[in-house]
Design a protein around this motif. Structure first.
Motif, mmCIF file in Angstrom:
data_model
loop_
_atom_site.group_PDB
_atom_site.id
_atom_site.type_symbol
_atom_site.label_atom_id
_atom_site.label_comp_id
_atom_site.label_asym_id
_atom_site.label_seq_id
_atom_site.Cartn_x
_atom_site.Cartn_y
_atom_site.Cartn_z
ATOM 1 N N UNK A 162 0.900 -1.300 -0.025
ATOM 2 C CA UNK A 162 -0.010 -0.067 -0.003
ATOM 3 C C UNK A 162 0.778 1.395 -0.019
ATOM 4 N N UNK A 163 0.488 2.203 -0.917
ATOM 5 C CA UNK A 163 1.174 3.596 -0.771
ATOM 6 C C UNK A 163 2.644 3.466 -1.304
ATOM 7 N N UNK A 164 3.167 4.538 -1.372
ATOM 8 C CA UNK A 164 4.436 4.662 -1.824
ATOM 9 C C UNK A 164 5.462 4.264 -0.625
ATOM 10 N N UNK A 165 6.560 3.704 -0.927
ATOM 11 C CA UNK A 165 7.576 3.523 -0.148
ATOM 12 C C UNK A 165 8.063 4.810 0.716
ATOM 13 N N UNK A 166 8.084 4.697 2.199
ATOM 14 C CA UNK A 166 8.997 5.605 2.884
ATOM 15 C C UNK A 166 10.463 5.396 2.652
ATOM 16 N N UNK A 167 11.146 6.516 2.755
ATOM 17 C CA UNK A 167 12.761 6.200 2.572
ATOM 18 C C UNK A 167 13.136 7.357 3.553
ATOM 19 N N UNK A 168 14.114 6.908 4.218
ATOM 20 C CA UNK A 168 15.021 7.568 5.107
ATOM 21 C C UNK A 168 16.473 7.578 4.591
ATOM 22 N N UNK A 169 17.046 8.671 4.348
ATOM 23 C CA UNK A 169 18.476 8.699 3.995
ATOM 24 C C UNK A 169 19.414 8.366 4.924
ATOM 25 N N UNK A 170 20.653 7.721 4.381
ATOM 26 C CA UNK A 170 21.990 7.499 5.239
ATOM 27 C C UNK A 170 22.876 8.099 4.761
ATOM 28 N N UNK A 171 23.855 9.124 5.087
ATOM 29 C CA UNK A 171 23.443 9.457 6.533
ATOM 30 C C UNK A 171 22.231 10.120 6.910
ATOM 31 N N UNK A 172 21.762 9.972 8.259
ATOM 32 C CA UNK A 172 20.741 10.653 8.535
ATOM 33 C C UNK A 172 20.916 12.396 8.685
ATOM 34 N N UNK A 173 20.134 12.916 8.071
ATOM 35 C CA UNK A 173 20.633 14.508 7.971
ATOM 36 C C UNK A 173 19.002 15.113 7.971
ATOM 37 N N UNK A 174 18.744 16.052 9.038
ATOM 38 C CA UNK A 174 17.398 16.589 9.086
ATOM 39 C C UNK A 174 17.213 17.406 7.655
ATOM 40 N N UNK A 175 17.847 17.703 7.127
ATOM 41 C CA UNK A 175 17.977 18.654 5.841
ATOM 42 C C UNK A 175 17.135 17.759 4.823
ATOM 43 N N UNK A 176 17.250 16.561 4.848
ATOM 44 C CA UNK A 176 16.659 15.566 3.987
ATOM 45 C C UNK A 176 15.372 14.911 4.426
ATOM 46 N N UNK A 177 15.059 15.415 5.544
ATOM 47 C CA UNK A 177 13.722 14.682 5.853
ATOM 48 C C UNK A 177 12.564 15.149 5.047
ATOM 49 N N UNK A 178 11.817 14.048 4.834
ATOM 50 C CA UNK A 178 10.685 14.236 3.701
ATOM 51 C C UNK A 178 9.306 14.215 4.337
ATOM 52 N N UNK A 179 9.099 13.868 5.761
ATOM 53 C CA UNK A 179 7.719 13.723 6.028
ATOM 54 C C UNK A 179 7.378 14.642 7.381
ATOM 55 N N UNK A 180 7.375 15.679 6.792
ATOM 56 C CA UNK A 180 7.169 16.946 7.874
ATOM 57 C C UNK A 180 5.783 17.307 7.833
#
Length: 185
Positions: A162-180
């Motif tokens: 269901x739905x699109x995949x959720x993705x968290x980038x590595x390295x974790x960087x708050x400037x790349x957060x998608x789900x705000x």
């Protein structure tokens, strides 16, 4: 705490049956997260709790814990899994990014919604009975790659994504957060 292929997994359990007193062992959790960061500050750290962190994912306005939120807010590397609320994993608000990443995992015995829905907060079937447990099995598949963590939502009964995949980038960087929150209102 477990370490699998260099990734840290921390289970933050309850100190008693109140569901709210994960509070008493928060210093241990902070120490374990700091150890994980010291070993590799680029990798995400996976933390599981029963109760959600307050003000993060769908349903945490009702079922969230402030202590969990205040501890995890210190660590952008954390990917937090929680349950308790039974709110739907299909809802895009089931992932949240702010100071860290939070994902609520839904319940398998029933789905709950916020108050004010036409069919109530616990939806019923056409015979006005609670939906059977087996129709609500949803799960997450998590794949960890060198540059990202990918989450897929799947019906365990229908073997359907269901739905699109959720993705968290590595390295974790708050400037790349998608789900705000502001982007998803």
């Amino acid at each position: 705490r477990s370490i699998i292929n260099g990734y840290h997994f921390i289970n933050w359990g309850h100190c008693d049956l109140s569901m709210q007193t994960s509070n008493n062992n928060y210093l241990w959790v902070e120490r374990e997260i700091k150890k994980a960061i010291k070993s590799d500050d680029k990798k995400p750290i996976f933390v599981t709790t029963h109760v959600n962190a307050k003000g993060t994912v769908y349903g945490t306005d009702r079922w969230g814990n402030n202590i969990i939120k205040s501890v995890l807010d210190q660590f952008k590397q954390v990917i937090h899994f929680s349950g308790h609320s039974h709110f739907s994993l299909i809802d895009e608000r089931s992932i949240w990014q702010g100071q860290f990443t939070a994902i609520q995992t839904q319940g398998t015995c029933y789905i709950e919604l916020e108050k004010g829905k036409e069919n109530g907060s616990k939806p019923l079937n056409e015979f006005n009975e609670p939906l059977p447990q087996r129709r609500n099995y949803m799960g997450l598949i998590m794949d960890i790659f060198d540059k990202e963590v990918v989450f897929k939502r799947i019906s365990l009964e229908k073997n359907k994504f269901y739905g699109e995949n959720w993705i968290v980038d590595i390295p974790v960087n708050k400037s790349n957060f998608r789900y705000l929150n502001d982007d998803r209102k």
